[in-house]
Scaffold this active site. Structure first.
Site, PDB file in Angstrom:
ATOM      1  N   GLY A  57      -3.443  -7.967 -40.071  1.00 23.96           N
ATOM      2  CA  GLY A  57      -3.345  -7.964 -38.697  1.00 23.96           C
ATOM      3  C   GLY A  57      -3.325  -6.639 -37.909  1.00 23.96           C
ATOM      4  N   GLY A  78       9.531   5.422 -65.083  1.00 20.55           N
ATOM      5  CA  GLY A  78      10.590   4.944 -64.273  1.00 20.55           C
ATOM      6  C   GLY A  78      11.416   4.061 -64.853  1.00 20.55           C
ATOM      7  N   VAL A  92      14.670  -0.568 -61.379  1.00 22.84           N
ATOM      8  CA  VAL A  92      14.779  -2.026 -61.541  1.00 22.84           C
ATOM      9  C   VAL A  92      13.390  -2.819 -62.323  1.00 22.84           C
ATOM     10  CG1 VAL A  92      14.984  -4.367 -60.340  1.00 22.84           C
ATOM     11  CG2 VAL A  92      16.345  -2.358 -59.694  1.00 22.84           C
ATOM     12  N   SER A 138       6.402   2.650 -62.576  1.00 28.52           N
ATOM     13  CA  SER A 138       7.193   2.123 -61.725  1.00 28.52           C
ATOM     14  C   SER A 138       8.228   3.204 -61.192  1.00 28.52           C
ATOM     15  CB  SER A 138       7.910   0.941 -62.140  1.00 28.52           C
ATOM     16  OG  SER A 138       8.725   1.558 -63.356  1.00 28.52           O
ATOM     17  N   ARG A 190       8.262   2.404 -54.230  1.00 26.19           N
ATOM     18  CA  ARG A 190       7.357   1.887 -53.429  1.00 26.19           C
ATOM     19  C   ARG A 190       7.309   2.512 -52.133  1.00 26.19           C
ATOM     20  NH1 ARG A 190       5.803  -3.090 -55.421  1.00 26.19           N
ATOM     21  NH2 ARG A 190       5.140  -3.824 -53.307  1.00 26.19           N
ATOM     22  N   ALA A 194      14.167  -8.505 -51.412  1.00 26.17           N
ATOM     23  CA  ALA A 194      13.820  -9.435 -50.802  1.00 26.17           C
ATOM     24  C   ALA A 194      14.766 -10.061 -49.985  1.00 26.17           C
ATOM     25  CB  ALA A 194      13.141 -10.582 -51.759  1.00 26.17           C
ATOM     26  N   HIS A 204      38.520 -23.515 -65.210  1.00 25.10           N
ATOM     27  CA  HIS A 204      38.686 -23.021 -66.611  1.00 25.10           C
ATOM     28  C   HIS A 204      38.223 -23.900 -67.357  1.00 25.10           C
ATOM     29  CE1 HIS A 204      40.543 -21.055 -69.856  1.00 25.10           C
ATOM     30  NE2 HIS A 204      41.028 -22.638 -70.480  1.00 25.10           N
TER      31      HIS A 204
END
Length: 469
Positions: A120, A185, A188, A273, A276, A324, A448
């Site tokens: 796009g 890295g 995560v 990693s 980003r 996300a 419990h």
């Protein structure tokens, strides 16, 4: 030329959710997305296709494999002749992804969203609408939402080749277990994917440039996690300065300095990693004057508005937490704002999860955050080792830490290092949305025996009323 009320550029978690919510609100909606998997158009972006979902599928498979090898014996279950079929494991992962991405296609059809596969690109302003090249077809839209996401950051010393040097996508698609795996890295992605292949038999070495391990995580959790991951066999090196990465035949040789001494590491596969970057290539930002930050993110205000009229930005492409679920909530918020509603995201109550074993999950402030800000606080901690359900599961590692304001008792942060931490965190997020106190959490009845009792006990400890400690 077709005209839409809302056109979303990008079909990842931010984009597809924005499109669905806009359609629900009565807007004529379209979405253009360029993601391709296995040669076919595939909605869901990085998360569903080559990120969150496939990584969790492999994490679960690898945990089951490791449990068969090492954990079942304590339950009186003997398993012999355990075999690993990586191809079948990968096929299961792909089937999970196919089901979820296909589900988005169904939701687009259900909500009458027009889809375009391809890039796009802004073309021009025409009257009250924006003209966008949607995969080769010009369409007009009153409102445009930019949700193009992010891409893995390249390390100039080690460009991705899709074979020996890979990012998250390549690391999720290994056809066999590498004997020696290097990870640059310790964030995560590095920890999760390193954990997958370690459990399946790889010798994993993690090289991290920062001197602190998981600097964004509460220090108490980070220290415990570092000890646990080292015990598991992840070889983590901090404060490393990599000077050279060379491919020599079918191996990769890294040269780096650690504590002033030069070292070398030879691996069969290398995962890079290191974060980003926003994906704004081919967006046509310059053609229409869409303002970007000095780091390339789409610049927005507190209501996701860009400098252009009726153009908005959400998700990874605007920066902030690249999560996300944060992107999804922004997708809902922006659609509601366009409709004149009060769309809003509470960034102080965004959950974070690292799906290692044990899991690391948290919401709110860390203890070091509060110290730096001079906020008075109190803490409470309770270990899973004192919880009946955790002992019954055979995994009593870790703890829950609750942080509350020292004067008002308002919950400021909840930090979990333990099995199921991602699920246990939900009640803390909900309570923090309503600005609840540690006492509110402590006085809430928990079933419990359940792991959730550890959360309650940590809250009790924070108000000086621990029952089982």
């Amino acid at each position: 030329m077709d005209k839409f009320d809302v056109l979303v550029v990008g079909g990842g978690p931010a984009g597809y959710v924005a499109a669905i919510r806009a359609a629900q609100l009565g807007f004529k909606t379209a979405c253009v997305d360029a993601f391709t998997r296995n040669g076919k158009a595939s909605l869901g972006g990085t998360c569903l296709n080559v990120g969150c979902i496939p990584s969790k599928a492999l994490l679960d498979s690898s945990e089951r494999y490791e449990a068969l090898l090492h954990d079942y014996d304590q339950h009186g279950i003997t398993v012999a002749d355990v075999k690993l079929d990586v191809a079948k494991m990968q096929a299961r992962k792909d089937a999970v992804v196919d089901k979820l991405t296909g589900g988005i296609q169904y939701l687009f059809k259900k909500n009458k969203i027009t889809g375009f596969h391809g890039l796009g690109k802004f073309v021009r302003r025409e009257g009250d609408a924006w003209v966008v090249d949607a995969a080769g077809t010009e369409v007009a839209a009153t409102h445009v939402i930019v949700a193009t996401g992010s891409a893995p950051r390249q390390l100039p010393l080690a460009p991705f080749d899709g074979d020996l040097v890979v990012e998250n996508e390549g690391a999720l698609a290994f056809a066999e277990v590498p004997k020696r795996l290097g990870v640059i890295g310790s964030g995560v992605i590095g920890l999760e994917l390193g954990s997958v292949w370690r459990r399946l038999g790889a010798q994993v070495t993690v090289l991290e440039a920062l001197p602190a391990f998981l600097a964004a995580v509460d220090e108490t959790v980070a220290k415990e996690a570092a000890r646990e991951f080292k015990k598991q066999g992840l070889d983590i090196h901090l404060g490393v300065n990599i000077s050279k990465v060379e491919q020599q035949g079918r191996v990769v040789v890294l040269t780096y300095a650690e504590n002033g001494a030069e070292q070398t590491l030879t691996v069969d596969k290398l995962i890079v990693s290191i974060g980003r970057v926003p994906y704004t290539q081919n967006l046509g930002a310059e053609a229409v004057g869409l303002e970007l930050t000095d780091r390339g993110f789409v610049k927005v205000d507190g209501h996701y508005k860009t400098n252009l009229p009726n153009v908005y930005g959400i998700g990874d492409v605007i920066g902030g937490a690249m999560l996300a679920h944060k992107a999804e909530d922004e997708g809902v918020a922006v659609a509601e704002l366009i409709a004149g509603q009060a769309g809003h995201v509470n960034y102080d109550a965004i959950p974070w999860v690292i799906y290692t074993s044990p899991e690391i999950a948290w919401v709110g402030k860390t203890e070091q955050d509060l110290k730096a800000a001079g906020v008075p606080y109190k803490t409470g901690r309770f270990n899973f080792a004192a919880n009946g359900r955790a002992l019954g599961h055979g995994d009593p590692r870790g703890f829950v830490k609750v942080i509350a304001h020292a004067e008002t008792d308002e919950l400021l942060g909840v930090h979990i290092f333990g099995a199921g931490g991602s699920e246990l965190l939900g009640e803390a997020v909900a309570l923090m949305e309503f600005r609840a106190s540690a006492e509110d959490l402590a006085r809430t009845t928990h079933g419990h025996p359940t792991l959730s009792e550890v959360v309650k006990e940590a809250a009790l400890a924070a108000i000086g009323r621990a029952l089982h400690a």
